[in-house]
Design an enzyme around this catalytic site. Sequence first.
Site, PDB file in Angstrom:
ATOM      1  CB  SER A  53      -0.861   0.009   1.263  1.00 42.79           C
ATOM      2  OG  SER A  53      -1.403   1.306   1.483  1.00 42.79           O
ATOM      3  CE1 TYR A  57      -3.584  -2.344   5.304  1.00 45.24           C
ATOM      4  CE2 TYR A  57      -3.549   0.012   4.876  1.00 45.24           C
ATOM      5  CZ  TYR A  57      -3.666  -1.289   4.416  1.00 45.24           C
ATOM      6  OH  TYR A  57      -3.866  -1.530   3.085  1.00 45.24           O
TER       7      TYR A  57
HETATM    8  P1  NAP Z   1     -11.383  -6.342   0.029  1.00 45.98           P
HETATM    9  O1  NAP Z   1     -12.322  -6.171  -1.110  1.00 45.98           O
HETATM   10  O2  NAP Z   1     -11.899  -6.206   1.425  1.00 45.98           O
HETATM   11  O3  NAP Z   1     -10.664  -7.752  -0.163  1.00 45.98           O
HETATM   12  C1  NAP Z   1      -9.949  -8.379   0.852  1.00 45.98           C
HETATM   13  C2  NAP Z   1      -9.821  -9.845   0.486  1.00 45.98           C
HETATM   14  O4  NAP Z   1      -9.077 -10.508   1.508  1.00 45.98           O
HETATM   15  C3  NAP Z   1     -11.179 -10.528   0.402  1.00 45.98           C
HETATM   16  O5  NAP Z   1     -11.163 -11.464  -0.645  1.00 45.98           O
HETATM   17  C4  NAP Z   1     -11.283 -11.219   1.741  1.00 45.98           C
HETATM   18  O6  NAP Z   1     -12.120 -12.352   1.593  1.00 45.98           O
HETATM   19  C5  NAP Z   1      -9.830 -11.612   1.986  1.00 45.98           C
HETATM   20  N1  NAP Z   1      -9.550 -11.842   3.380  1.00 45.98           N
HETATM   21  C6  NAP Z   1      -9.776 -10.988   4.428  1.00 45.98           C
HETATM   22  N2  NAP Z   1      -9.424 -11.582   5.581  1.00 45.98           N
HETATM   23  C7  NAP Z   1      -8.976 -12.817   5.254  1.00 45.98           C
HETATM   24  C8  NAP Z   1      -8.474 -13.910   6.005  1.00 45.98           C
HETATM   25  N3  NAP Z   1      -8.373 -13.850   7.347  1.00 45.98           N
HETATM   26  N4  NAP Z   1      -8.104 -15.041   5.358  1.00 45.98           N
HETATM   27  C9  NAP Z   1      -8.218 -15.119   4.009  1.00 45.98           C
HETATM   28  N5  NAP Z   1      -8.667 -14.125   3.248  1.00 45.98           N
HETATM   29  C10 NAP Z   1      -9.047 -12.985   3.863  1.00 45.98           C
HETATM   30  O7  NAP Z   1     -10.198  -5.284  -0.069  1.00 45.98           O
HETATM   31  P2  NAP Z   1      -9.123  -4.983  -1.223  1.00 45.98           P
HETATM   32  O8  NAP Z   1      -9.036  -3.514  -1.315  1.00 45.98           O
HETATM   33  O9  NAP Z   1      -9.401  -5.762  -2.440  1.00 45.98           O
HETATM   34  O10 NAP Z   1      -7.800  -5.500  -0.498  1.00 45.98           O
HETATM   35  C11 NAP Z   1      -6.847  -6.308  -1.133  1.00 45.98           C
HETATM   36  C12 NAP Z   1      -5.451  -5.875  -0.708  1.00 45.98           C
HETATM   37  O11 NAP Z   1      -5.220  -4.543  -1.181  1.00 45.98           O
HETATM   38  C13 NAP Z   1      -5.219  -5.833   0.803  1.00 45.98           C
HETATM   39  O12 NAP Z   1      -3.952  -6.396   1.083  1.00 45.98           O
HETATM   40  C14 NAP Z   1      -5.206  -4.350   1.121  1.00 45.98           C
HETATM   41  O13 NAP Z   1      -4.407  -4.044   2.250  1.00 45.98           O
HETATM   42  C15 NAP Z   1      -4.601  -3.793  -0.153  1.00 45.98           C
HETATM   43  N6  NAP Z   1      -4.857  -2.379  -0.384  1.00 45.98           N
HETATM   44  C16 NAP Z   1      -6.114  -1.911  -0.543  1.00 45.98           C
HETATM   45  C17 NAP Z   1      -6.325  -0.546  -0.724  1.00 45.98           C
HETATM   46  C18 NAP Z   1      -7.691   0.032  -0.876  1.00 45.98           C
HETATM   47  O14 NAP Z   1      -7.825   1.257  -0.800  1.00 45.98           O
HETATM   48  N7  NAP Z   1      -8.720  -0.783  -1.136  1.00 45.98           N
HETATM   49  C19 NAP Z   1      -5.230   0.326  -0.759  1.00 45.98           C
HETATM   50  C20 NAP Z   1      -3.951  -0.190  -0.593  1.00 45.98           C
HETATM   51  C21 NAP Z   1      -3.766  -1.544  -0.417  1.00 45.98           C
HETATM   52  P3  NAP Z   1     -12.985 -13.055   2.752  1.00 45.98           P
HETATM   53  O15 NAP Z   1     -13.637 -11.970   3.541  1.00 45.98           O
HETATM   54  O16 NAP Z   1     -13.888 -13.916   1.965  1.00 45.98           O
HETATM   55  O17 NAP Z   1     -11.984 -13.855   3.541  1.00 45.98           O
END
Ligand code: NAP
Length: 269
Positions: free
Chosen positions: A141, A154
């Site tokens: 991130s 985080y």
């Molecule tokens: P998201 O839509 O909430 O997706 C998160 C994913 O992780 C979901 O598939 C969730 O599925 C899975 N997950 C959560 N807890 C888990 C666990 N304990 N075991 C296995 N799977 C788990 O959010 P996203 O934005 O796509 O996030 C993906 C990555 O991008 C993350 O690493 C996040 O830190 C990073 N990121 C996001 C942003 C942003 O603004 N969105 C910015 C920078 C970085 P289940 O709930 O089905 O387990």
Amino acid sequence: MTEAKGTALITGASSGIGAIYADRLARQGYDLILVARSADKLDQAARTIGDATGRSVDTIAADLADPADLRRIEARLTNDRSITLLVNNAGTGSTAKALDAAVDTMSKMVSLNVEALMRLTYAALPAFVARGHGTIVNIASIVAVAPELLNGTYGGTKAFVLAFSQNLQYELEGTGVHVQVVLPGATATDFWEVAGTPVDHLPGEIVMRADDLVDAALIGLARGERVTIPSLHDVARWDAFEADRQTMAGELSTSTPGARYRADEEVLS
Ligand code: NAP
């Protein structure tokens, strides 16, 4: 028919960024193993992607913050020689200030964002190196370099992802294994709801669509980039920052303290 590229194992593939990676990588010719906790969402994604692309899509419901579940995924990475790409994407965040944060929630975040990512990488690497070919994509991130923006735990987990990836890039030079670390800015996914601030509370001009983010990251990957920051328009900013860091690294360990720390009469009296 697209050329087969082996199998991509994608964590956090049930929604958001991970679900887009699943779609795009299948279209590129990868078979898939999708991992997340929500079995129903994974199965739905597998059907949709399988129907659209004809690729084989396997799913494993697992809580990567649970040691037993994590070991199952590690075993799959160790034993399944078809796997050529690991996307370490699963992660959670928080917008809570330190004094308001629940420490058990922070611990679980560290288990998922740091420990699971590290263990899955270690599980995948030996076969990749032995074969002289393989790719690891680690989703960090922008808070890795801007920890003031969100919750500090985080930011710390994502600084780990960046540092861990940069070390691997250095150590794996010449092995044929490529490690890309992606630093998304704010991206429109469920992440924000889970983190405590719905995404529509953010100014629209700082939020990217998840498909734009993933498509840009995949262009970076295809170009062999090591660090990809899709929302940073002027890449010279990162290049200068990184060049400065690498130059400074050679000056960070010396036998004497800097002159500013030499005892003077003011301190001794
Ligand atoms: P998201 O839509 O909430 O997706 C998160 C994913 O992780 C979901 O598939 C969730 O599925 C899975 N997950 C959560 N807890 C888990 C666990 N304990 N075991 C296995 N799977 C788990 O959010 P996203 O934005 O796509 O996030 C993906 C990555 O991008 C993350 O690493 C996040 O830190 C990073 N990121 C996001 C942003 C942003 O603004 N969105 C910015 C920078 C970085 P289940 O709930 O089905 O387990």
